[in-house]
Design an enzyme around this catalytic site. Structure first.
Site, mmCIF file in Angstrom:
data_model
loop_
_atom_site.group_PDB
_atom_site.id
_atom_site.type_symbol
_atom_site.label_atom_id
_atom_site.label_comp_id
_atom_site.label_asym_id
_atom_site.label_seq_id
_atom_site.Cartn_x
_atom_site.Cartn_y
_atom_site.Cartn_z
ATOM 1 N N MET A 275 0.838 -1.193 0.000
ATOM 2 C CA MET A 275 0.000 0.000 0.000
ATOM 3 C C MET A 275 0.869 1.237 0.000
ATOM 4 O O MET A 275 1.832 1.353 0.762
ATOM 5 C CB MET A 275 -0.919 0.016 1.223
ATOM 6 N N GLU A 308 4.598 0.659 -5.966
ATOM 7 C CA GLU A 308 4.184 1.560 -4.882
ATOM 8 C C GLU A 308 4.878 2.911 -5.003
ATOM 9 O O GLU A 308 4.288 3.954 -4.707
ATOM 10 C CB GLU A 308 4.479 0.919 -3.527
#
Length: 859
Positions: A275, A308
């Site tokens: 994330m 990411e």
């Protein structure tokens, strides 16, 4: 809760009404350690102050918060009654002023599902680790907020934690009098704020860049993990890829990394791959390798690190307005991850992995009844949760690769640079991106967007070849087809390659032409007069997104000479095309399995080999005729053992074949070999059996009834760690016993005592392809339980249960009819739940068609 599922219309109304000036969030996490308070959920104190403006004074709206209780709500100095304004997920706000201040003091719950503030207790040493995960809308489980991506604001976090803990957030932190105070962030969305706390192991480094104007950028780097994984943590490689990525994106984006430090934390029981929280990226800790792995695992980790990192610009700096345009960050990050991987790191064959792995995910998703355009219609948050799929990621990335071929690399990158500068810290929609790309390319993109971004479905491209008596091409055409459900045809920029065998026997390309394919049939004039090929490869070099088909002569060549193809990308494309033929019931599963064992032993790319192994198992499990399964299983096991014994000792190919052999081991002799490898009485030259490989060998023994609970528990005693516990749970659930299956079902469906990671492991062990009879009683139970599970459990756990326990191994018409009956009787069920069941039904129907194709091959 009725208000938990925020709709797009509500978000638009609130965005029109409000603008947010800033958040101050104070969390007290000392309650994470020590004894819990009876049966009540373990909670922590969360105090949030939000300063915001209202465009219509006197209007009403709501703030978001999911919490067991609220102590106080103060709006513009007025104490509101929590019982009157808080319904469990929303706080009603009325009579707003032009400028407002809201303070909410709440008790928020720690999570065991990987959503919100996840709490993990390490079984190895009893230490507690916390981290947050919010996408798409779980920040409201940790602090009160306006939970939608277009209400950006700066944040100041304060965290009080147990003494000695490491605490991190998006900004730089300072520990003062037992409380960590973090620097204010840039304006960001709620879902990418983050907090991490616990006795984490930390390694630091730094990145330095001097730009042409003399400006110096210094970025503090950190990598964190649990203490129990520290001895495996290869931070040198993590930092190497990180620095290579930062160099690449600075070279190409002309916008310095905007978020200060760059921490990367590898955390336990993570639901996602990673994330993109700015300044504090979180990854699943499985990217720290406890045993020997192949280069494909390192490549995958590098790709995720770069994916990411690309989000720091595509998603964090510039964010989609609503989840309809989720692709504006995920498609770009997926594409840029592979792009930077190939150009900036040692993984120069990354586009092969993309063609073979990522696009396979996209092709499957794009043929489901739930497929959708890349830019989607997302009505609410439940829709958004399910849209993190193969369309938004892999198809979108494939389309971007086609866009680069269409507008040119320089125009594409210049468009990205203008996009960042024009919309920094703001929110965008599709039209904003198209505007800058039209500026830089000079091409009109509305038509391209309609064809590629605003329609669903995958086209098939098939070569048609005619040759004269002298063996020269008189015409080579590309025929484009579409599925009846999505009949639109698209413009494709493709390369068509012609291949033939050289005197040495290699299958090599001797001619290539790039052309625009548009409409149902396109003649490739450049190849007229070329010598007759043995193989025509449409979409050579993988420029476009399509299913590749073959003419009869090319297919015959591949059956005998696929392993002779010298170009690894061409091989990967052919394998992918053959797998699509199998899934589309155009090639019998037994033929595909035969191709794997005729040619896979010569596959040089380890990632492609691993994918072939997965496809071969799937072909046997889902697409082979039931009457042939036993024979096919023996062929898989025999072929795997043969390749394992002939693989180079100590090589990654040997390791890959060892894992595959364990997965398909079938006979008593196979299982005896696995037992011998575990107890040391058998050896294969060069094969080192580390702890991770021990679990891989133990699971099939458990599934075949040759490792009971005492054996599995003894293995856990050797590896009494969080990773070992997941392996143990999976092995226990894999045992071939009705009582075992009943217990596993009850633990997952009737109870919520297991964490997300253990739910996932239990389901993986429960649903074994070789145990169809044992699983048969659960088909009816599944349909009786899923609506209740969806209502009572979190979305993440609901997804695990509905997908993982679908009775797809009961692959007959009766199960398909039962699924259709459930769908017909539950038309008012949650749309997201119906989508999951509909997708499973489609997979089952596809399996049955494949089985019919395979059975016909035996006649």
């Amino acid at each position: 809760m009725p208000g938990e599922n925020l709709s797009r219309d509500e978000a638009r109304e609130r965005a029109d009404l409000l603008s947010v000036d800033g958040y101050e969030v104070a969390l007290d996490l000392r309650s994470a350690v020590g004894e819990a308070d009876g049966d009540a959920p373990r909670t922590f104190r969360s105090v949030t102050t939000i300063r915001f403006r209202c465009a219509e004074p006197g209007a009403a709206t709501f703030a978001d918060l999911i919490a067991p209780s609220v102590t106080s709500v103060i709006l513009n100095g007025l104490d509101l009654d929590p019982a009157a304004v808080f319904d469990g997920s929303r706080i009603a706000l009325e009579d707003l002023l032009a400028e407002n201040e809201l303070t909410v003091d709440a008790q928020c719950a720690y999570s065991r599902t990987g959503e919100g503030m996840h709490r993990f207790v390490d079984p190895e040493d009893g230490e507690v680790y916390l981290y947050t995960q919010y996408e798409p809308a779980d920040a409201r489980r940790v602090f009160a907020n306006f939970e939608q991506p277009d209400l950006k604001a700066p944040y100041r976090f304060e965290v009080t934690a147990p003494e000695g803990w490491t605490v991190r957030s998006n900004g730089e932190g300072v520990l003062t009098d037992g409380t960590w105070r973090f620097a204010e962030t840039k304006p960001i969305s709620t879902y990418i704020t983050a907090v991490l706390a616990g006795p984490y192991h930390e390694v630091t480094d730094s990145y330095r860049r001097t730009f042409e104007d003399g400006t110096v950028l210094e970025i503090p780097l950190a990598a964190l993990c649990r203490k129990g994984l520290a001895r495996y943590f290869d931070t040198e490689d993590v930092f190497l890829v990180t620095k290579q990525g930062l160099d690449f994106f600075h070279d190409h984006f002309d916008y310095p990394y905007p978020f200060g430090k760059y921490d990367q934390a590898f955390v336990p029981e993570y639901n996602l791959g990673a994330m993109e929280n700015p300044g504090l990226v979180t990854f699943r800790e499985e990217y720290i390798f406890r045993g020997r792995v192949t280069s494909a695992s390192y490549e995958r980790r590098a790709n995720v690190i770069l994916h990411e990192m690309a989000h720091m610009w595509f998603g964090d700096l510039v964010t989609m307005t609503w989840w309809d345009d989720l692709w504006l960050k995920e498609s770009f990050a997926d594409f840029m991850g592979s792009f930077s991987l190939v150009e900036a790191t040692r993984f120069s064959n990354g586009w092969i992995t993309f063609a073979n792995n990522r696009k396979s995910w996209a092709y499957r998703a794009d043929q489901l009844p739930s497929t959708h355009p890349v830019t989607a219609d997302i009505r609410d948050l439940e829709d958004a949760k399910l849209n993190f799929d193969g369309i938004t990621y892999a198809k979108g990335a494939s389309v971007l690769k086609q866009l680069v071929a269409y507008v040119g690399r320089d125009a594409f990158l210049e468009g990205a640079r203008r996009y960042f500068k024009r919309h920094a810290y703001g929110n965008t929609q599709l039209r904003d991106l198209l505007a800058v790309l039209e500026e830089t390319s000079g091409r009109e993109l509305a038509g391209w967007s309609r064809a590629w971004l605003e329609t669903a479905g995958v086209n098939a491209l098939t070569p048609q070849l005619t040759c004269d008596a002298e063996g020269r091409i008189t015409e080579l055409a590309v025929v484009q087809d579409a599925a009846p459900s999505h009949p639109g045809l698209r413009p494709h920029r493709v390369a068509v390659g012609l291949y033939r065998r050289s005197p040495s026997g290699d299958l090599v390309r001797y001619a290539r032409a790039e052309t625009d394919v548009d409409g149902p049939r396109t003649v490739v004039k450049q190849l007229s007069g070329a010598e007759r090929p043995e193989l025509v490869l449409v979409n050579d070099d993988d420029l476009t997104y399509c299913k590749i088909r073959f003419d009869a002569g090319s297919l015959d060549t591949l059956r005998d000479h696929l392993g002779d193809l010298t170009d690894p990308l061409a091989r990967a494309l052919c394998w992918s095309a053959l797998w699509n033929l199998t899934r589309d019931a155009l090639m019998p599963a037994r033929d595909f399995i035969g191709l794997v064992f005729r040619h896979a032993g010569r596959e040089s790319d380890i990632g492609v080999l691993q994918m072939l192994h997965a496809w071969a198992r799937s072909a046997l499990t889902h697409y082979a005729a039931p009457a042939w399964r036993a024979e096919g299983a023996l062929l898989l096991a025999q072929g795997a053992l043969r390749e394992l014994r002939t693989a180079e000792p100590g090589s990654q190919h040997q390791l890959t074949w060892a894992r595959f052999f364990a997965a398909v081991a079938e006979t008593e002799a196979d299982l005896q070999l696995l037992r011998g490898l575990l107890d040391g009485t058998a050896k294969i030259d060069g094969l080192s059996v580390d702890q991770e490989l021990r679990w891989a060998f133990l699971e099939p023994l458990a599934a075949h009834g040759q490792a009971d609970e005492s054996v599995i528990d003894a293995e856990l005693a050797r590896d009494d760690t969080a990773s070992g516990k997941r392996h143990q749970v999976r092995c226990l659930a894999a045992r071939p016993s009705a009582a075992v299956k009943a217990q596993a079902w009850a633990q997952v469906v009737e109870s919520d005592s297991l964490s997300n990671a253990l739910v996932e492991a239990t389901i993986a062990g429960f649903a074994r392809p070789g145990q169809r009879e044992l699983l048969a009683p659960y088909a009816d139970k599944y349909f009786e339980a899923i609506e209740r599970v969806w209502t009572e459990r979190s979305i993440q756990i609901g997804m695990y249960v509905v997908r993982g326990l679908f009775p797809g191994l009961q692959d007959d018409r009766t199960t398909l009819e039962a699924t259709d009956s459930w769908l017909a009787a539950h038309r008012n069920a949650a749309p997201a739940l119906r989508r999951l069941v509909l997708e499973s039904a489609d997979d089952l129907a596809r399996s049955l068609r494949g089985q019919e194709c395979d059975a016909a091959a035996a006649r």
